[in-house]
Design a protein around this motif. Sequence first.
Motif, mmCIF file in Angstrom:
data_model
loop_
_atom_site.group_PDB
_atom_site.id
_atom_site.type_symbol
_atom_site.label_atom_id
_atom_site.label_comp_id
_atom_site.label_asym_id
_atom_site.label_seq_id
_atom_site.Cartn_x
_atom_site.Cartn_y
_atom_site.Cartn_z
ATOM 1 N N ALA A 319 0.825 -1.208 0.000
ATOM 2 C CA ALA A 319 0.000 0.000 0.000
ATOM 3 C C ALA A 319 0.858 1.255 0.000
ATOM 4 N N SER A 320 1.960 1.226 0.745
ATOM 5 C CA SER A 320 2.860 2.381 0.783
ATOM 6 C C SER A 320 3.456 2.654 -0.598
ATOM 7 N N SER A 321 3.851 1.599 -1.291
ATOM 8 C CA SER A 321 4.402 1.758 -2.639
ATOM 9 C C SER A 321 3.339 2.257 -3.619
ATOM 10 N N LEU A 322 2.137 1.704 -3.534
ATOM 11 C CA LEU A 322 1.060 2.158 -4.411
ATOM 12 C C LEU A 322 0.716 3.622 -4.142
ATOM 13 N N GLN A 323 0.727 4.016 -2.871
ATOM 14 C CA GLN A 323 0.451 5.412 -2.531
ATOM 15 C C GLN A 323 1.478 6.338 -3.153
ATOM 16 N N THR A 324 2.736 5.936 -3.134
ATOM 17 C CA THR A 324 3.798 6.741 -3.737
ATOM 18 C C THR A 324 3.572 6.917 -5.231
ATOM 19 N N MET A 325 3.135 5.854 -5.894
ATOM 20 C CA MET A 325 2.990 5.886 -7.347
ATOM 21 C C MET A 325 1.622 6.381 -7.819
ATOM 22 N N LEU A 326 0.586 6.186 -6.995
ATOM 23 C CA LEU A 326 -0.779 6.503 -7.417
ATOM 24 C C LEU A 326 -1.456 7.547 -6.532
ATOM 25 N N GLY A 327 -0.717 8.119 -5.607
ATOM 26 C CA GLY A 327 -1.294 9.028 -4.627
ATOM 27 C C GLY A 327 -1.943 10.266 -5.199
ATOM 28 N N ARG A 328 -1.576 10.663 -6.409
ATOM 29 C CA ARG A 328 -2.199 11.854 -6.998
ATOM 30 C C ARG A 328 -3.608 11.556 -7.533
ATOM 31 N N PHE A 354 -0.492 3.683 -17.931
ATOM 32 C CA PHE A 354 0.083 4.181 -16.680
ATOM 33 C C PHE A 354 0.190 3.064 -15.648
ATOM 34 N N LEU A 355 -0.860 2.247 -15.532
ATOM 35 C CA LEU A 355 -0.840 1.146 -14.570
ATOM 36 C C LEU A 355 0.173 0.070 -14.965
ATOM 37 N N SER A 356 0.437 -0.060 -16.239
ATOM 38 C CA SER A 356 1.470 -1.016 -16.684
ATOM 39 C C SER A 356 2.837 -0.589 -16.148
ATOM 40 N N LYS A 357 3.101 0.714 -16.164
ATOM 41 C CA LYS A 357 4.365 1.210 -15.606
ATOM 42 C C LYS A 357 4.413 0.988 -14.099
ATOM 43 N N VAL A 358 3.266 1.224 -13.437
ATOM 44 C CA VAL A 358 3.191 0.978 -11.999
ATOM 45 C C VAL A 358 3.465 -0.494 -11.700
ATOM 46 N N LYS A 359 2.897 -1.373 -12.498
ATOM 47 C CA LYS A 359 3.077 -2.808 -12.309
ATOM 48 C C LYS A 359 4.550 -3.202 -12.464
ATOM 49 N N GLN A 360 5.215 -2.610 -13.444
ATOM 50 C CA GLN A 360 6.632 -2.889 -13.647
ATOM 51 C C GLN A 360 7.473 -2.406 -12.467
ATOM 52 N N LEU A 361 7.161 -1.197 -11.991
ATOM 53 C CA LEU A 361 7.918 -0.641 -10.868
ATOM 54 C C LEU A 361 7.701 -1.458 -9.595
ATOM 55 N N LEU A 362 6.449 -1.881 -9.370
ATOM 56 C CA LEU A 362 6.158 -2.674 -8.182
ATOM 57 C C LEU A 362 6.856 -4.030 -8.249
ATOM 58 N N ALA A 363 6.864 -4.638 -9.448
ATOM 59 C CA ALA A 363 7.508 -5.942 -9.614
ATOM 60 C C ALA A 363 9.015 -5.853 -9.388
#
Length: 418
Positions: A319-328, A354-363
Amino acid sequence: MKKILIVEDSDMVMKILRHLVQASSLPYEPVYAISLAQAVALYDESPADFFAALVDLNLPDAPDGEVVDFTLSKKIPTIVLTGSYDEKRREQLFNKGIVDYVTKEGRYAYSKAIAMIHRLEKNQHIKVLVVDDSDMSRKHMANLFRRHLFQVVEAVDGVDAIQVLLENPDIKLLITDYNMPKMDGFELVRNLRYKYDKTDLIMIGVSGESSEALSAKFIKHGANDFLRKPFHPEEFYCRIIHNIEYLELVEQITNSAQRDHLTGLYHRSYFFNAARELYKTAQEKSSPLSMAIINIDNFSEINQQHGNAWGDEALKQIASSLQTMLGRFLLARADSDDFYVMLPGLDHEKAAAFLSKVKQLLAAEQFVINGQNIGVYFSAGVTSQLHNSLDQQIAKANEYLRRAKDAGGNMIVDDGDE
């Protein structure tokens, strides 16, 4: 990192201050000096790096408060430590432009001094509006605010104040004189209370008139507080800080009530309320709005292998990582390992990209779970089809998510995959 300059020649007092600073969460590096000469040397090493100063009024090489003159000359907000209260000296110090003074009367006094630095840190992000048709009075109050690092805007009467508020919707506090042309302080407060609740905008009335009913009249019209001119700086700051801290407490309670207890993200109820407003706006303006549902594909494996407690820890880190990437965007924990994201301004193609980039960063991240580094991957369903209701849009996103999971997971399905 900005620094806090602490100047004190007493070993006992310095020991207390060091302990209090270490125990605090100040985002500044403390530097310590026992004399004016040492303080000057520390300043010369990095003159642009000082946020504030906490200084003793009487030092061996500066017995008459010369250290205060030095820090103020360098435009450093200065809090003074003094061994005794003296009315004449107090007035001189405020005339010079100090933030405040603290008498050395035990541990509480030193804790108060550190709390003042915390307050200065917060004040930088608070915008206030000073309304007064008298240039001298308006500038005086504005300067008092600026000493405590508030962002300050000014207005010359009630009509001007309303225009300034429209241009600065982030104003948190308004202080207004009573007797002004065009629109007086009573009218201004009364008119603004139709739009702003007391927890949205603090309003404080001020007046130099002698009528005893003025304070009651201001409060009845919707003001949070009242100050009678002339006032001492201590009284001014006490009223201001009391009201600001009340507002912050309400915001903190409200924010906590909107959050998921485990992850700190917004919870479902808050998401639905906020999402409906975004949905309504998107329909009215025919603007793109995408809804995404994210599911952590390997969360069940983490839970089964390491237990529920570590599963909860994994969710907090994710959740912390998602907040950093999707918090806006509007992000919430929906249920267990599902997350909702509302992305205004993005159609399904842009949202999916955009979510594909988030998925790559999270992975690419490594989450430490039970002493092991674990990778995380997710699936998502994304739609920008508004349909007839928010519930239908969420249902469509959930349908796409199920298709992604059925296809093996670790993928994103959107409207383009229909």
